[in-house]
Design a protein around this motif. Structure first.
Motif, mmCIF file in Angstrom:
data_model
loop_
_atom_site.group_PDB
_atom_site.id
_atom_site.type_symbol
_atom_site.label_atom_id
_atom_site.label_comp_id
_atom_site.label_asym_id
_atom_site.label_seq_id
_atom_site.Cartn_x
_atom_site.Cartn_y
_atom_site.Cartn_z
ATOM 1 N N TRP A 1 -7.952 3.379 9.226
ATOM 2 C CA TRP A 1 -8.095 3.531 7.781
ATOM 3 C C TRP A 1 -9.514 3.191 7.391
ATOM 4 C CZ3 TRP A 1 -4.641 6.294 5.528
ATOM 5 C CH2 TRP A 1 -3.315 6.258 5.937
ATOM 6 N N GLN A 2 -10.185 4.127 6.727
ATOM 7 C CA GLN A 2 -11.566 3.951 6.277
ATOM 8 C C GLN A 2 -11.618 4.059 4.759
ATOM 9 O OE1 GLN A 2 -14.040 3.372 8.507
ATOM 10 N NE2 GLN A 2 -12.562 3.504 10.176
ATOM 11 N N PRO A 3 -12.478 3.263 4.105
ATOM 12 C CA PRO A 3 -12.618 3.405 2.649
ATOM 13 C C PRO A 3 -12.978 4.853 2.303
ATOM 14 C CG PRO A 3 -13.764 1.449 3.416
ATOM 15 C CD PRO A 3 -13.337 2.208 4.641
ATOM 16 N N SER A 4 -12.359 5.371 1.268
ATOM 17 C CA SER A 4 -12.579 6.763 0.876
ATOM 18 C C SER A 4 -13.660 6.852 -0.198
ATOM 19 C CB SER A 4 -11.286 7.364 0.330
ATOM 20 O OG SER A 4 -11.521 8.672 -0.125
ATOM 21 N N TYR B 1 -8.026 4.656 0.711
ATOM 22 C CA TYR B 1 -8.494 4.731 2.096
ATOM 23 C C TYR B 1 -8.019 6.044 2.700
ATOM 24 C CZ TYR B 1 -9.276 -0.268 1.590
ATOM 25 O OH TYR B 1 -9.709 -1.491 1.162
ATOM 26 N N GLU B 2 -8.788 6.571 3.644
ATOM 27 C CA GLU B 2 -8.417 7.797 4.365
ATOM 28 C C GLU B 2 -8.247 7.480 5.842
ATOM 29 O OE1 GLU B 2 -10.393 11.630 3.277
ATOM 30 O OE2 GLU B 2 -11.750 10.279 2.191
ATOM 31 N N TRP B 3 -7.305 8.188 6.492
ATOM 32 C CA TRP B 3 -7.085 8.037 7.925
ATOM 33 C C TRP B 3 -8.127 8.907 8.633
ATOM 34 C CZ3 TRP B 3 -4.758 4.620 10.773
ATOM 35 C CH2 TRP B 3 -4.478 4.886 12.114
ATOM 36 N N ASP C 1 0.864 -1.180 0.000
ATOM 37 C CA ASP C 1 0.000 0.000 0.000
ATOM 38 C C ASP C 1 0.895 1.222 0.000
ATOM 39 O OD1 ASP C 1 -2.676 -1.234 0.337
ATOM 40 O OD2 ASP C 1 -1.861 -1.885 2.254
ATOM 41 N N ASN D 1 -4.086 1.173 -2.271
ATOM 42 C CA ASN D 1 -3.696 -0.206 -2.498
ATOM 43 C C ASN D 1 -2.859 -0.286 -3.765
ATOM 44 O OD1 ASN D 1 -4.179 -3.028 -3.785
ATOM 45 N ND2 ASN D 1 -4.609 -3.254 -1.614
#
Length: 130
Positions: A105-108, A98-100, A75, A89
């Motif tokens: 880490w959350q899907p953006s 993904y966003e912090w 990543d 990825n």
């Protein structure tokens, strides 16, 4: 005079890491006639050239100003100028973002179709063979 280069990811740990303000040696695809300089990604065979330079800015059409791209591992981590951290990825689903957020880490929801980055160099030595 500012010199521009394109960073176009090949993913799979084939791309160089880049950081604003850092001076180091970089490897590029050998440019054809008046072709824009492109960071070497190992994506296709061909002659590579090297030069030492200082990165002044990194920009993406959707994300805006970027401070750094860490292209190590499966990543890639991007730090934007506004402080946001993104994880991209680079192996199973290249480009999945993904966003912090809230310490994880959350899907953006940001959609990126074109990952090319424009890199501006404050200085860049003449290109030389590898």
């Amino acid at each position: 005079m500012t010199i521009n280069a394109l960073w176009i990811p090949a993913w799979y740990e084939l791309d160089p890491s880049i950081v604003v303000g850092v001076t180091e040696q970089f490897v590029f695809h050998k440019p054809a006639n008046n072709e824009t300089l492109r960071f070497y990604s190992g994506a296709k065979a061909g002659d590579a050239v090297k030069a030492t330079g200082a990165i002044a800015a990194i920009h993406h059409a959707v994300l805006g100003a970027i401070e750094s791209v860490d292209a190590q591992g499966l990543d890639y981590t991007l730090v934007l100028q506004d402080g946001r951290r993104l994880l991209v990825n680079a192996q199973e689903e290249p480009g999945l973002l993904y966003e912090w957020v809230d310490d994880s880490w959350q899907p953006s929801e940001i959609g990126i179709a074109d990952w090319r980055l424009e890199v501006k160099f404050a200085t860049l030595s003449p290109l030389s063979p590898m």
